[in-house]
Structure formats: structure tokens, C-alpha cells
Design an enzyme around this catalytic site. Structure first.
Site, PDB file in Angstrom:
ATOM      1  N   THR A 123     -11.191  -3.344  -4.004  1.00 57.94           N
ATOM      2  CA  THR A 123     -10.235  -2.603  -3.176  1.00 57.94           C
ATOM      3  C   THR A 123     -10.606  -1.126  -3.060  1.00 57.94           C
ATOM      4  O   THR A 123     -11.233  -0.572  -3.969  1.00 57.94           O
ATOM      5  CB  THR A 123      -8.834  -2.740  -3.799  1.00 57.94           C
ATOM      6  OG1 THR A 123      -7.944  -1.822  -3.175  1.00 57.94           O
ATOM      7  CG2 THR A 123      -8.837  -2.427  -5.288  1.00 57.94           C
ATOM      8  N   ASP A 124     -10.154  -0.496  -1.977  1.00 59.65           N
ATOM      9  CA  ASP A 124     -10.381   0.944  -1.831  1.00 59.65           C
ATOM     10  C   ASP A 124      -9.613   1.751  -2.890  1.00 59.65           C
ATOM     11  O   ASP A 124      -9.905   2.916  -3.114  1.00 59.65           O
ATOM     12  CB  ASP A 124     -10.004   1.421  -0.414  1.00 59.65           C
ATOM     13  CG  ASP A 124      -8.544   1.193  -0.037  1.00 59.65           C
ATOM     14  OD1 ASP A 124      -7.794   0.603  -0.830  1.00 59.65           O
ATOM     15  OD2 ASP A 124      -8.157   1.619   1.078  1.00 59.65           O
ATOM     16  N   GLU A 125      -8.608   1.119  -3.519  1.00 60.35           N
ATOM     17  CA  GLU A 125      -7.790   1.861  -4.490  1.00 60.35           C
ATOM     18  C   GLU A 125      -8.590   2.320  -5.710  1.00 60.35           C
ATOM     19  O   GLU A 125      -8.142   3.196  -6.444  1.00 60.35           O
ATOM     20  CB  GLU A 125      -6.590   1.027  -4.936  1.00 60.35           C
ATOM     21  CG  GLU A 125      -5.697   0.698  -3.771  1.00 60.35           C
ATOM     22  CD  GLU A 125      -4.266   0.334  -4.147  1.00 60.35           C
ATOM     23  OE1 GLU A 125      -3.865   0.537  -5.299  1.00 60.35           O
ATOM     24  OE2 GLU A 125      -3.563  -0.164  -3.262  1.00 60.35           O
ATOM     25  N   TYR A 148      -3.107  -1.202 -11.907  1.00 56.43           N
ATOM     26  CA  TYR A 148      -3.764  -2.170 -11.024  1.00 56.43           C
ATOM     27  C   TYR A 148      -5.156  -1.686 -10.636  1.00 56.43           C
ATOM     28  O   TYR A 148      -6.154  -2.387 -10.818  1.00 56.43           O
ATOM     29  CB  TYR A 148      -2.920  -2.412  -9.761  1.00 56.43           C
ATOM     30  CG  TYR A 148      -3.713  -3.048  -8.631  1.00 56.43           C
ATOM     31  CD1 TYR A 148      -4.138  -4.374  -8.716  1.00 56.43           C
ATOM     32  CD2 TYR A 148      -4.067  -2.311  -7.494  1.00 56.43           C
ATOM     33  CE1 TYR A 148      -4.892  -4.945  -7.696  1.00 56.43           C
ATOM     34  CE2 TYR A 148      -4.804  -2.885  -6.468  1.00 56.43           C
ATOM     35  CZ  TYR A 148      -5.223  -4.198  -6.572  1.00 56.43           C
ATOM     36  OH  TYR A 148      -5.979  -4.771  -5.573  1.00 56.43           O
ATOM     37  N   LYS A 152      -9.013  -3.131 -11.469  1.00 60.63           N
ATOM     38  CA  LYS A 152      -9.998  -3.512 -10.448  1.00 60.63           C
ATOM     39  C   LYS A 152     -11.289  -2.696 -10.616  1.00 60.63           C
ATOM     40  O   LYS A 152     -12.388  -3.216 -10.432  1.00 60.63           O
ATOM     41  CB  LYS A 152      -9.428  -3.313  -9.046  1.00 60.63           C
ATOM     42  CG  LYS A 152      -8.276  -4.235  -8.669  1.00 60.63           C
ATOM     43  CD  LYS A 152      -8.651  -5.709  -8.568  1.00 60.63           C
ATOM     44  CE  LYS A 152      -9.513  -6.031  -7.370  1.00 60.63           C
ATOM     45  NZ  LYS A 152      -9.746  -7.507  -7.245  1.00 60.63           N
TER      46      LYS A 152
HETATM   47  P1  NAD Z   1      -2.324 -12.281  -3.899  1.00 61.59           P
HETATM   48  O1  NAD Z   1      -1.524 -11.694  -5.009  1.00 61.59           O
HETATM   49  O2  NAD Z   1      -1.637 -12.700  -2.649  1.00 61.59           O
HETATM   50  O3  NAD Z   1      -3.111 -13.563  -4.433  1.00 61.59           O
HETATM   51  C1  NAD Z   1      -3.710 -13.633  -5.678  1.00 61.59           C
HETATM   52  C2  NAD Z   1      -4.007 -15.088  -6.019  1.00 61.59           C
HETATM   53  O4  NAD Z   1      -4.685 -15.129  -7.287  1.00 61.59           O
HETATM   54  C3  NAD Z   1      -2.767 -15.958  -6.154  1.00 61.59           C
HETATM   55  O5  NAD Z   1      -2.935 -17.174  -5.472  1.00 61.59           O
HETATM   56  C4  NAD Z   1      -2.647 -16.203  -7.653  1.00 61.59           C
HETATM   57  O6  NAD Z   1      -2.034 -17.431  -8.004  1.00 61.59           O
HETATM   58  C5  NAD Z   1      -4.113 -16.139  -8.083  1.00 61.59           C
HETATM   59  N1  NAD Z   1      -4.302 -15.802  -9.494  1.00 61.59           N
HETATM   60  C6  NAD Z   1      -3.696 -14.782 -10.172  1.00 61.59           C
HETATM   61  N2  NAD Z   1      -4.105 -14.794 -11.462  1.00 61.59           N
HETATM   62  C7  NAD Z   1      -4.987 -15.824 -11.591  1.00 61.59           C
HETATM   63  C8  NAD Z   1      -5.763 -16.321 -12.674  1.00 61.59           C
HETATM   64  N3  NAD Z   1      -5.689 -15.779 -13.894  1.00 61.59           N
HETATM   65  N4  NAD Z   1      -6.580 -17.372 -12.433  1.00 61.59           N
HETATM   66  C9  NAD Z   1      -6.646 -17.945 -11.199  1.00 61.59           C
HETATM   67  N5  NAD Z   1      -5.926 -17.520 -10.160  1.00 61.59           N
HETATM   68  C10 NAD Z   1      -5.106 -16.467 -10.348  1.00 61.59           C
HETATM   69  O7  NAD Z   1      -3.464 -11.226  -3.610  1.00 61.59           O
HETATM   70  P2  NAD Z   1      -4.200 -10.833  -2.242  1.00 61.59           P
HETATM   71  O8  NAD Z   1      -3.442  -9.757  -1.585  1.00 61.59           O
HETATM   72  O9  NAD Z   1      -4.539 -12.073  -1.506  1.00 61.59           O
HETATM   73  O10 NAD Z   1      -5.535 -10.177  -2.828  1.00 61.59           O
HETATM   74  C11 NAD Z   1      -6.675 -10.980  -3.096  1.00 61.59           C
HETATM   75  C12 NAD Z   1      -7.778 -10.099  -3.667  1.00 61.59           C
HETATM   76  O11 NAD Z   1      -8.102  -9.085  -2.726  1.00 61.59           O
HETATM   77  C13 NAD Z   1      -7.394  -9.368  -4.944  1.00 61.59           C
HETATM   78  O12 NAD Z   1      -8.510  -9.371  -5.798  1.00 61.59           O
HETATM   79  C14 NAD Z   1      -7.055  -7.961  -4.490  1.00 61.59           C
HETATM   80  O13 NAD Z   1      -7.316  -7.028  -5.504  1.00 61.59           O
HETATM   81  C15 NAD Z   1      -8.017  -7.806  -3.329  1.00 61.59           C
HETATM   82  N6  NAD Z   1      -7.598  -6.861  -2.271  1.00 61.59           N
HETATM   83  C16 NAD Z   1      -6.360  -6.985  -1.707  1.00 61.59           C
HETATM   84  C17 NAD Z   1      -5.992  -6.127  -0.661  1.00 61.59           C
HETATM   85  C18 NAD Z   1      -4.643  -6.225   0.006  1.00 61.59           C
HETATM   86  O14 NAD Z   1      -4.315  -5.374   0.828  1.00 61.59           O
HETATM   87  N7  NAD Z   1      -3.837  -7.254  -0.267  1.00 61.59           N
HETATM   88  C19 NAD Z   1      -6.886  -5.146  -0.242  1.00 61.59           C
HETATM   89  C20 NAD Z   1      -8.148  -5.051  -0.844  1.00 61.59           C
HETATM   90  C21 NAD Z   1      -8.476  -5.935  -1.850  1.00 61.59           C
HETATM   91  O1  TDX Z   2       8.951  -1.114  -0.861  1.00 60.66           O
HETATM   92  C1  TDX Z   2       7.943  -0.422  -0.631  1.00 60.66           C
HETATM   93  N1  TDX Z   2       8.094   0.815  -0.091  1.00 60.66           N
HETATM   94  C2  TDX Z   2       7.059   1.638   0.183  1.00 60.66           C
HETATM   95  O2  TDX Z   2       7.247   2.770   0.660  1.00 60.66           O
HETATM   96  C3  TDX Z   2       6.595  -0.894  -0.898  1.00 60.66           C
HETATM   97  C4  TDX Z   2       6.375  -2.255  -1.501  1.00 60.66           C
HETATM   98  C5  TDX Z   2       5.558  -0.048  -0.620  1.00 60.66           C
HETATM   99  N2  TDX Z   2       5.765   1.191  -0.110  1.00 60.66           N
HETATM  100  C6  TDX Z   2       4.596   2.073   0.155  1.00 60.66           C
HETATM  101  C7  TDX Z   2       3.667   2.253  -1.023  1.00 60.66           C
HETATM  102  C8  TDX Z   2       2.319   2.433  -0.356  1.00 60.66           C
HETATM  103  O3  TDX Z   2       2.142   3.794   0.008  1.00 60.66           O
HETATM  104  O4  TDX Z   2       3.821   1.440   1.159  1.00 60.66           O
HETATM  105  C9  TDX Z   2       2.414   1.586   0.910  1.00 60.66           C
HETATM  106  C10 TDX Z   2       1.784   0.226   0.769  1.00 60.66           C
HETATM  107  O5  TDX Z   2       2.276  -0.361  -0.413  1.00 60.66           O
HETATM  108  P1  TDX Z   2       1.814  -1.814  -0.907  1.00 60.66           P
HETATM  109  O6  TDX Z   2       2.057  -2.795   0.179  1.00 60.66           O
HETATM  110  O7  TDX Z   2       2.441  -2.056  -2.241  1.00 60.66           O
HETATM  111  O8  TDX Z   2       0.236  -1.624  -0.991  1.00 60.66           O
HETATM  112  P2  TDX Z   2      -0.686  -0.617  -1.830  1.00 60.66           P
HETATM  113  O9  TDX Z   2      -0.009  -0.107  -3.026  1.00 60.66           O
HETATM  114  O10 TDX Z   2      -1.234   0.383  -0.853  1.00 60.66           O
HETATM  115  O11 TDX Z   2      -1.837  -1.645  -2.287  1.00 60.66           O
HETATM  116  C11 TDX Z   2      -2.327  -2.664  -1.385  1.00 60.66           C
HETATM  117  O12 TDX Z   2      -3.555  -2.307  -0.830  1.00 60.66           O
HETATM  118  C12 TDX Z   2      -4.692  -2.347  -1.641  1.00 60.66           C
HETATM  119  C13 TDX Z   2      -2.424  -4.018  -2.072  1.00 60.66           C
HETATM  120  O13 TDX Z   2      -1.193  -4.350  -2.665  1.00 60.66           O
HETATM  121  C14 TDX Z   2      -3.527  -4.043  -3.082  1.00 60.66           C
HETATM  122  O14 TDX Z   2      -3.664  -5.342  -3.635  1.00 60.66           O
HETATM  123  C15 TDX Z   2      -4.800  -3.646  -2.416  1.00 60.66           C
HETATM  124  O15 TDX Z   2      -5.819  -3.531  -3.368  1.00 60.66           O
END
Ligand code: NAD
Ligand code: TDX
Length: 336
Positions: A123-125, A148, A152
Site C-alpha cells: 500500500t501507499d500508506e 496497520y 505492511k
Molecule cells: P480486505 O480486508 O477486504 O480483505 C482481506 C482478506 O484477507 C479477507 O478475505 C480476510 O478473510 C483475509 N485474511 C485476513 N487474515 C488472514 C489470514 N491470517 N490468513 C488468510 N486470510 C486472511 O482487504 P482489501 O481491501 O481487499 O485489501 C487486500 C490487500 O490489498 C491488503 O493486503 C491491503 O493491505 C492491500 N491494499 C488495500 C488497499 C485498499 O484501498 N483497500 C489499497 C492498497 C493495498
Molecule cells: O468513517 C470514516 N470517516 C472518515 O473521515 C472513515 C472510515 C474514514 N474517514 C477518512 C479517513 C481517511 O482519510 O477517509 C479516508 C479514507 O479512510 P479509509 O477508507 O479507512 O482508508 P485509509 O485509511 O486511507 O486506508 C485505505 O487505503 C490504503 C485502506 O483501508 C488500506 O487498506 C489501504 O492500504
């Protein structure tokens, strides 16, 4: 090609599996997922009887089941993670176990099984927070600010070490904020859509001016597919679509799309350590691998809002039990 996808029952993983099996008719996918609160087999219901798809329930931090599932696998794409920043602030333990230990267990098994490619979905985070200008490149130093993102970043370091120590064929992708179908409604966009549809307050943290760089999930999946196919081992690829927006702007667009009043917006206590701004420079993947995003933010958001309108039963089922307990803990009485 037989690919092990971990975390395939989550948001991005399930979108990736659907994309991958369609784009590569000769491929097979094994989905290995623990089915935590975020994992949902309903996300892949239409593949239940697909002969090229197999689901195995298991924990990426468990050596034995990982070694077993990695038999006869050509490549691994690791999505499995605890992914929600706010939950990591309440309790980081599961983040360390899954995101750090789990990644190492996968790397070790991949080496033992001689897997020919390993993509770590990061992730970019991990880069921390930006000032008002500039964007993260692959050379930006890591400076994670939440449990988190620290977990990562630790995983990214283990992947780096696997390359330098064992010449493991590993690649890291670092993507910006995803949105789209099947995103768990604890994340900003689906949470705001669901609350708006139920006439509930929309909890905006701080002043609502934190900036995120949004990408449609399908574009991220195509980027991972390209990296799996043509990425260079040992490299990092940033993925983003150059859609920087303050949170408030996103929330207002959702309300306008749903024709709901802005009076639903409620400012709540800020997230501790809240990163101010993310922006990703994805020049490298565009230039080296010829990937580019296809969805504009306007189109992607409109499609996403429509998806949540059409799939109300999907998110209503999630917003019960454990979800409500988490919601109360996170938002207290401010937003209920
Ligand atoms: P998500 O939380 O929707 O899904 C995570 C999945 O992993 C779930 O199905 C969960 O059951 C599974 N999981 C959790 N712990 C586990 C374990 N110990 N063993 C096997 N499976 C397990 O997450 P997402 O938003 O789909 O993100 C997927 C990946 O992409 C993550 O690695 C996250 O860091 C990365 N990522 C997410 C975003 C975003 O905006 N959502 C952005 C950049 C990177
Ligand atoms: O209730 C809320 N109110 C609010 O203002 C929530 C849930 C979020 N926010 C803000 C926090 C952040 O600035 O919105 C922005 C986005 O929040 P999230 O959806 O929680 O995402 P973020 O924390 O940016 O992280 C996401 O992007 C990178 C994903 O959850 C991560 O898994 C990914 O790595």
C-alpha cells in the site's frame, strides 16, 4: 498457470480472482483465506462450480496449511491482510500476526516449493504522509504512521530481504486507496453510501480535508495482473490513478449521486495520527509495463454507488452482529 491467491474472499482479492480467471482462460486459481470478519465467500458465489477455481480455508500464519496449499502452485499473489487502519489503532496484534508473520510464512513456503513468482500486494500508506505538494515514488523512504501501515512496511522489508538473501522471485506493488464493488462497509466510500441510504449520519473525521488518491479496484487488479506477468523480480511498482480528492469532496459527491442532503454529514473525532495526504506517482509501471488506469473517478464512483444500490442485501447482511459492535466502539454515540 496455477496461482495461489491469498485473501481472495476480501474486497480486492475477490475482484482480482474474477478478473484473472476471465482474462486467462487457461489459468487456475486457489483461493486461500481465513474468512475473518472481512472475508466473504458470497463475493465469489458465481465461481462455486467453476472447475478452474478452488477455495481452501486457512491462515497464512500457519506453516503447515500454507506448505500444503502451496503444492503445485506456479505463482502467489498475497492479498491476505488485516486492512483497516482504525481497527489497527484499537488493537494491532492481528495486524502483526497476519501482515508480518503471515507474509514471512508465505515467503518461506514459496521458496521451499520453488514458486516462480510472488507478488506482495502492499500500500501507499507505507510511505507515510505528504505535505501539500509532491507524490510518492518507489524511492520515497518508508515512514509508516499507523500500526496497520507499519505492519505492511514490515512485510515489504521481509519481501525485500527474501530477494536480497535468496534471490526469491518477489515483487511488491504499492497501490493507493481502492474503491468499487464488494468493499467492506467500514471503509470510507461504502460506509458513506450505506449510511446515506439508511438516512444515518455520515461520520467525517477531523476537518474532512485529508486527501486520498482514489483508484477503481478493477484498474488495480489489471495492474497486479501485469506485474505478475511482466514485473521484474526485486522491484517495487507504485499503482495509482491520479485522483487526489479531499474526503469531504468524495462524501459530497456520494450524497449528490444519491440525492441525499448534506445535512447528513457529521464531523466526528479525528483518527489518531491521521495521515494528511497521499498521492502516488505511477510513472514506473506505466512506462515499464504499459499499464494505465481505465476508469475516471466520476464513472467509477457512479458505477460503485449503483452497485451498492443494487446489492443492498449484501451490505445489509454485513451490517449486523460484529459490525455493529465495531461501529459503536469506533464512532460511539457521535454517529449512530
Ligand atoms: P480486505 O480486508 O477486504 O480483505 C482481506 C482478506 O484477507 C479477507 O478475505 C480476510 O478473510 C483475509 N485474511 C485476513 N487474515 C488472514 C489470514 N491470517 N490468513 C488468510 N486470510 C486472511 O482487504 P482489501 O481491501 O481487499 O485489501 C487486500 C490487500 O490489498 C491488503 O493486503 C491491503 O493491505 C492491500 N491494499 C488495500 C488497499 C485498499 O484501498 N483497500 C489499497 C492498497 C493495498
Ligand atoms: O468513517 C470514516 N470517516 C472518515 O473521515 C472513515 C472510515 C474514514 N474517514 C477518512 C479517513 C481517511 O482519510 O477517509 C479516508 C479514507 O479512510 P479509509 O477508507 O479507512 O482508508 P485509509 O485509511 O486511507 O486506508 C485505505 O487505503 C490504503 C485502506 O483501508 C488500506 O487498506 C489501504 O492500504
Amino acid at each position: 498457470m496455477r496461482v495461489l491467491v491469498t485473501g481472495g474472499a476480501g474486497f480486492i482479492g475477490s475482484n482480482f480472482i474474477r478478473h484473472f480467471l476471465t482474462a486467462h482462460p487457461d489459468s487456475e486459481v486457489v483461493n486461500f483465506d481465513l474468512l475473518t470478519y472481512a472475508g466473504n465467500l458470497e463475493n465469489l458465489r458465481e465461481l462455486e462450480h467453476e472447475p478452474r477455481y478452488e477455495f481452501v480455508k486457512g491462515d497464512i500464519a500457519d506453516d503447515k496449511s500454507v506448505t500444503n496449499v502451496m503444492r503445485d502452485v506456479d505463482a502467489v499473489v498475497n492479498f491476505a491482510a488485516e486492512s483497516h487502519v482504525d481497527r489497527s489503532i484499537h488493537d494491532p496484534r492481528a495486524f502483526i500476526r497476519t501482515n508480518v508473520l503471515g507474509t514471512q510464512v508465505l515467503l518461506t513456503a514459496a521458496r521451499e516449493r520453488d514458486v516462480s513468482r510472488f507478488v506482495q500486494v502492499s500500500t501507499d500508506e507505507v510511505y507515510g504522509s505528504l505535505g501539500p505538494t509532491g507524490a510518492f515514488t518507489e524511492e520515497t523512504p518508508l515512514a509508516p504512521n499507523s500500526p496497520y501501515s507499519a505492519s505492511k512496511a514490515a512485510a515489504d522489508m521481509l519481501v525485500r530481504a527474501a530477494f536480497h538473501t535468496y534471490r526469491a522471485p518477489v515483487i511488491v506493488t504499492r497501490c493507493s486507496n481502492n474503491y468499487g464493488p464488494f468493499q467492506f462497509p467500514e471503509k470510507l466510500i461504502p460506509l458513506m453510501i450505506a449510511n446515506a441510504l439508511e438516512g444515518k449520519p455520515l461520520p467525517v473525521y477531523g476537518d474532512g480535508m485529508n486527501v486520498r488518491d482514489w483508484i477503481y479496484v478493477g484498474d488495480h487488479c489489471e495492474a497486479i495482473d501485469r506485474v505478475l506477468e511482466a514485473g521484474r523480480p526485486g522491484e517495487i511498482y507504485n499503482v495509482g490513478a491520479s485522483n487526489e480528492r479531499p474526503n469531504l469532496d468524495i462524501v459530497r459527491r456520494i450524497l449528490s449521486e444519491l440525492k441525499k442532503p448534506e445535512s447528513l454529514i457529521t464531523y466526528v473525532k479525528d483518527r489518531p495520527g491521521h495521515d494528511r495526504r497521499y498521492a502516488i506517482d505511477s510513472t514506473k509501471i506505466q512506462r515499464e509495463l504499459g499499464w494505465k488506469p481505465k476508469h475516471s473517478l466520476d464513472d467509477g464512483l457512479r458505477e460503485t454507488v449503483q452497485w451498492y444500490l443494487d446489492r443492498r442485501a449484501w451490505w445489509e447482511r454485513i451490517r449486523t452482529g460484529e459490525y455493529l459492535a465495531y461501529y459503536k466502539k469506533q464512532y460511539g454515540s457521535d454517529a449512530t
